[in-house]
Scaffold this motif. Structure first.
Motif, PDB file in Angstrom:
ATOM      1  N   CYS A   1     -12.151   1.074   4.557  1.00 34.85           N
ATOM      2  CA  CYS A   1     -10.697   0.897   4.686  1.00 34.85           C
ATOM      3  C   CYS A   1     -10.067   2.233   5.075  1.00 34.85           C
TER       4      CYS A   1
ATOM      5  N   ASN B   1      -7.013   5.012   6.000  1.00 30.67           N
ATOM      6  CA  ASN B   1      -5.678   5.470   5.582  1.00 30.67           C
ATOM      7  C   ASN B   1      -5.380   5.226   4.111  1.00 30.67           C
ATOM      8  N   ILE B   2      -6.435   5.084   3.294  1.00 25.21           N
ATOM      9  CA  ILE B   2      -6.221   4.995   1.845  1.00 25.21           C
ATOM     10  C   ILE B   2      -7.258   5.874   1.138  1.00 25.21           C
TER      11      ILE B   2
ATOM     12  N   GLU C   1     -11.489   4.603  -1.047  1.00 26.39           N
ATOM     13  CA  GLU C   1     -12.044   3.581  -0.157  1.00 26.39           C
ATOM     14  C   GLU C   1     -13.439   3.131  -0.581  1.00 26.39           C
TER      15      GLU C   1
ATOM     16  N   GLY D   1      -0.812   8.853  -3.334  1.00 25.56           N
ATOM     17  CA  GLY D   1      -1.942   8.415  -2.510  1.00 25.56           C
ATOM     18  C   GLY D   1      -2.961   7.637  -3.316  1.00 25.56           C
ATOM     19  N   SER D   2      -3.230   8.094  -4.554  1.00 25.43           N
ATOM     20  CA  SER D   2      -4.193   7.378  -5.396  1.00 25.43           C
ATOM     21  C   SER D   2      -3.666   6.000  -5.783  1.00 25.43           C
TER      22      SER D   2
ATOM     23  N   TYR E   1      -1.494   4.130  -4.075  1.00 32.27           N
ATOM     24  CA  TYR E   1      -1.602   3.271  -2.893  1.00 32.27           C
ATOM     25  C   TYR E   1      -3.052   2.846  -2.676  1.00 32.27           C
ATOM     26  N   GLY E   2      -3.988   3.826  -2.819  1.00 41.22           N
ATOM     27  CA  GLY E   2      -5.399   3.520  -2.576  1.00 41.22           C
ATOM     28  C   GLY E   2      -5.911   2.435  -3.499  1.00 41.22           C
ATOM     29  N   TYR E   3      -5.625   2.589  -4.797  1.00 44.48           N
ATOM     30  CA  TYR E   3      -6.064   1.570  -5.752  1.00 44.48           C
ATOM     31  C   TYR E   3      -5.383   0.226  -5.460  1.00 44.48           C
ATOM     32  N   TYR E   4      -4.086   0.273  -5.154  1.00 46.83           N
ATOM     33  CA  TYR E   4      -3.321  -0.965  -4.943  1.00 46.83           C
ATOM     34  C   TYR E   4      -3.851  -1.740  -3.738  1.00 46.83           C
ATOM     35  N   TYR E   5      -3.949  -1.055  -2.576  1.00 43.27           N
ATOM     36  CA  TYR E   5      -4.443  -1.734  -1.375  1.00 43.27           C
ATOM     37  C   TYR E   5      -5.907  -2.147  -1.543  1.00 43.27           C
ATOM     38  N   GLY E   6      -6.683  -1.298  -2.249  1.00 45.58           N
ATOM     39  CA  GLY E   6      -8.082  -1.641  -2.492  1.00 45.58           C
ATOM     40  C   GLY E   6      -8.216  -2.908  -3.308  1.00 45.58           C
TER      41      GLY E   6
END
Length: 721
Positions: free
Chosen positions: A187, A189-190, A193, A233-234, A236-241
């Protein structure tokens, strides 16, 4: 032409570490590889380093792109890869050993694997980084071994059940066609990943395995993605993941598939909690700013999810606080209760010891008084008094110190715990001392009593008395309580004659062992000290290390006359296993299982019996020893790795197969017994099969008179003292 392995290395501003990373790859013994380096818009000297290495090694291929992040660089490298297998390697890490790729390739080929997990070791850039990130010291080493070749879902379930699943793409070796056929990519931009990528891989791989070895060295450093705080950033990363993993599950998984579905959701739950914890720590303004960064989903939906996760974290923290507080109060209460109990027991022991010593002194005084009264009533005494009136008057100023100076023998440090070997040593030490000294001249002081009566002993022990210290295997730092007693006594009774009964010596080869050895070396530097050793290794060590006299004699128990005598084999049945389960054990659990299986093939009755059991005192040890020997002598054969398990069999004529403990003291004792044809020593479990089928005689008798002769040097020393 297709290579066998493609090593994909994303590169971004790592000029300080890049050369070491590349050296670890080009130095691999496995040569049929391509090294795909994706320069992700580096602004330092990383590109120049890549160019210099590419000139020297044609296997290095460089791809330049504008900065798009780690996932983008990995995807670019994966698109360009031609190898049968793919390994992702971060440019500040390095391969563990020169054969790492060879081992991984061979394991994957031999088992037709799509996915191969391995471990990593950690290096820290400096001590400050290590202190801040100490949780990573053993993070990449799995606690258990997983030997089966299984589907990815099954292996993941085993790993996650022990929290051994590490969501790190660089700790896996992939079949490239598996990734491309399933369109598995990172993934972009997060952050985090790897959480998504690794879960998708295990969900789809049909043949996966784990190799229990470190193939990677992870570098923990300042200013890396791992150690730099990037809250938004973390989150967003966890959320989108999480969203992507839920979408993936709806397409590929069934909620009814257990245990995989449960563990899959557990990983998602971990990500939710981590995101919730980060969000929980923000103030309201910062939370709105984080929500404003959401692009492709409703900001209200994001805020609602984060609020729910935040609530979970809040409740968990409150629960943890109450649990911690309750535990703290319970520990304080328990500590107070233990302190009261210890003080009560200490007071009770001190009262008992004082009463005992007073009684001994009173008994001695009464005996002397009765002797004196008897003498005074005799005719010869009355005549003698009259005849010697004048000389006695001249000598009245002088004292007769004959009785005062009568020697006493103090046996110090005997046990009050459950080791039958030590209690048997105590019995034999007393037996040996009684062959030289009258029984009423011998005083036994146990380990616990020593510290309680020490001050009293200072008053009654004279320079003419002999101090004998309990033997065994306790000179060293494995069982330090006895060593502390000796050190203390040597300093208090500096001039008195002192004998340490036969010992094994073991100081561990570490900082603690070296420290304790130095303390003992100082303590043993006193006059009139004899250290007896029961094995050659300890004797040589004592001669080389300790500044006192030393003597080589057998273990004290070999002086003992058999307790029960030889028994007819017709009344014996089955086998006894007497195996260690303490800090001196050398056998693994598998080896113990093998021993049970081997012995069970010959004997239908196999019993486990240990020389360590319930706590005993000097008052109860004879009965405890009798009960133990009753059980021991009912066996046809004994298998043991305990020194006194072997010696007890020798005393009673029981066939015995002996193995060593962790520091070879069993072998040391066996050197004295090797002429006995019913005691056999083996070096490993494989030899057991041969001796378990050996044709033993019906009767064996311990030649105790012959063994008593071996103690003659010690007996002479005791007499001269």
């Amino acid at each position: 032409m297709e290579k066998k392995i493609s090593v994909v290395i994303p590169v971004y501003n790592v000029e300080k570490y890049l050369a070491e990373c590349l050296d670890s790859v080009i130095g691999q013994s496995f040569r049929d590889i391509e090294i795909i380096c994706v320069n992700d818009g580096s602004k330092d000297g990383s590109r120049d380093i890549l160019a210099a290495y590419a000139k020297k090694d044609s296997r290095i291929v460089i791809f330049d792109k504008t900065n798009g992040g780690l996932s983008s660089a990995r995807n670019t490298g994966l698109d360009a890869a031609t190898g049968k297998y793919v390994l992702f390697l971060d440019s500040d890490d390095l391969l563990h050993a020169s054969d790492a790729l060879s081992v991984l390739y061979q394991k994957a080929e031999d088992n037709s694997l799509e996915q191969l997990f391995f471990d990593a070791e950690v290096i820290f850039e400096n001590d400050d980084v290590k202190e801040k990130n100490s949780n990573y010291i053993d993070y990449y080493k799995r606690k258990n071994n997983y030997e089966d070749i299984t589907a990815g879902r099954e292996l993941f379930s085993m790993l996650q059940s022990n929290w051994d699943f590490k969501p790190n793409a660089c700790m896996q070796f992939f079949l490239r066609s598996f990734l491309t056929d399933n369109e598995l990519t990172f993934c972009e931009n997060i952050l985090h990943e790897d959480e998504v990528f690794t879960l998708e891989c295990v969900a789809l791989s049909k043949r996966a395995a784990y190799i229990n070895m470190p193939c990677l060295i992870r570098r923990i450093r300042d200013n890396s993605i791992m150690t730099t705080a990037q809250k938004a950033g973390s989150i967003y990363g966890y959320y989108y993941g999480i969203r992507k993993l839920i979408d993936f599950a709806e397409q590929h998984l069934s909620i009814m598939e257990e245990p995989f579905a449960g563990f899959y959701l557990q990983r998602i739950g971990v990500m939710m909690e981590l995101a919730g914890r980060l969000y929980y720590k923000e103030n309201e303004t910062e939370k709105k700013q984080v929500a404003a960064g959401i692009k492709d989903r409703s900001k209200f939906e994001f805020a609602a999810d984060m609020l729910a996760w935040e609530k979970i974290v809040s409740l968990k923290e409150r629960l943890q606080y109450y649990i911690t507080e309750k535990k703290s109060q319970q520990e304080k209460l328990k500590a107070a209760q233990n302190k009261i109990q210890n003080l009560s027991e200490q007071l009770k022991k001190e009262k008992e010891t004082t009463a005992k010593i007073r009684k001994e002194l009173s008994d001695e005084l009464n005996i002397e008084k009765r002797k004196l009264e008897h003498i005074k009533k005799s005719t010869s005494y009355k005549v003698g008094r009259a005849v010697t009136w004048a000389p006695r008057k001249m000598k009245r100023v002088f004292k007769d110190n004959k009785e005062i100076n009568k020697r006493k023998v103090y046996l110090i440090g005997t046990p009050e715990f459950g080791n039958l070997g030590d209690h048997m040593i105590s019995e034999t030490e007393l037996e040996m001392l009684r062959t030289i000294y009258p029984m009423n001249d011998i005083r036994e002081i146990t380990m616990n009593e020593y510290w309680n009566v020490k001050e009293h002993l200072k008053e009654i022990i004279s320079e003419n008395d002999l101090l004998v210290f309990h033997g065994g295997g306790n000179v060293g730092n494995l069982w330090p309580k006895s060593e502390y007693i000796r050190r203390d006594a040597f300093s208090v009774w500096y001039k008195q004659k002192k004998i340490v009964m036969p010992q094994s010596i073991c100081f561990t080869d570490d900082e603690d062992g070296e420290k304790e050895l130095e303390e003992s070396r100082k303590a043993y530097k006193v006059p009139n000290l004899l250290l007896c050793c029961r094995d050659e290794a300890s004797y040589r060590f004592a001669q080389k290390t300790f500044p006192c006299d030393s003597l080589y004699v057998p273990d004290t128990v070999m002086f003992h006359k058999p307790l029960l005598g030889n028994r007819e084999k017709s009344i014996r049945e089955g086998a006894i296993l007497c195996l260690r389960n303490d800090k001196e054990k050398a056998l693994t659990e598998q080896e113990k299982t093998d021993i049970i299986n081997i012995v069970s093939r010959k004997y239908s009755k196999v019993e486990e019996l240990d020389t360590v059991g319930e706590k005993m005192t000097r008052e109860t040890r004879k009965e405890g020893l009798r009960r133990f020997f009753d059980r021991l002598c009912a066996a046809e054969i004994v298998v043991t790795d305990r020194l006194h398990g072997m010696i007890f069999c020798a005393l009673e004529g029981i066939p015995c197969i002996a193995m060593d403990n962790s520091y070879q003291k069993v072998l040391g004792a066996y050197k004295w017994l090797e002429t006995l044809d019913y005691i056999h020593y083996i070096t490993n479990v494989k030899e057991l099969s041969k001796w378990i089928d050996y044709s033993w005689k019906e009767n064996y008798v311990y030649p105790y008179k012959k063994y008593r002769e071996k103690f003659e040097p010690l007996l002479q020393k005791l007499q001269k003292q």
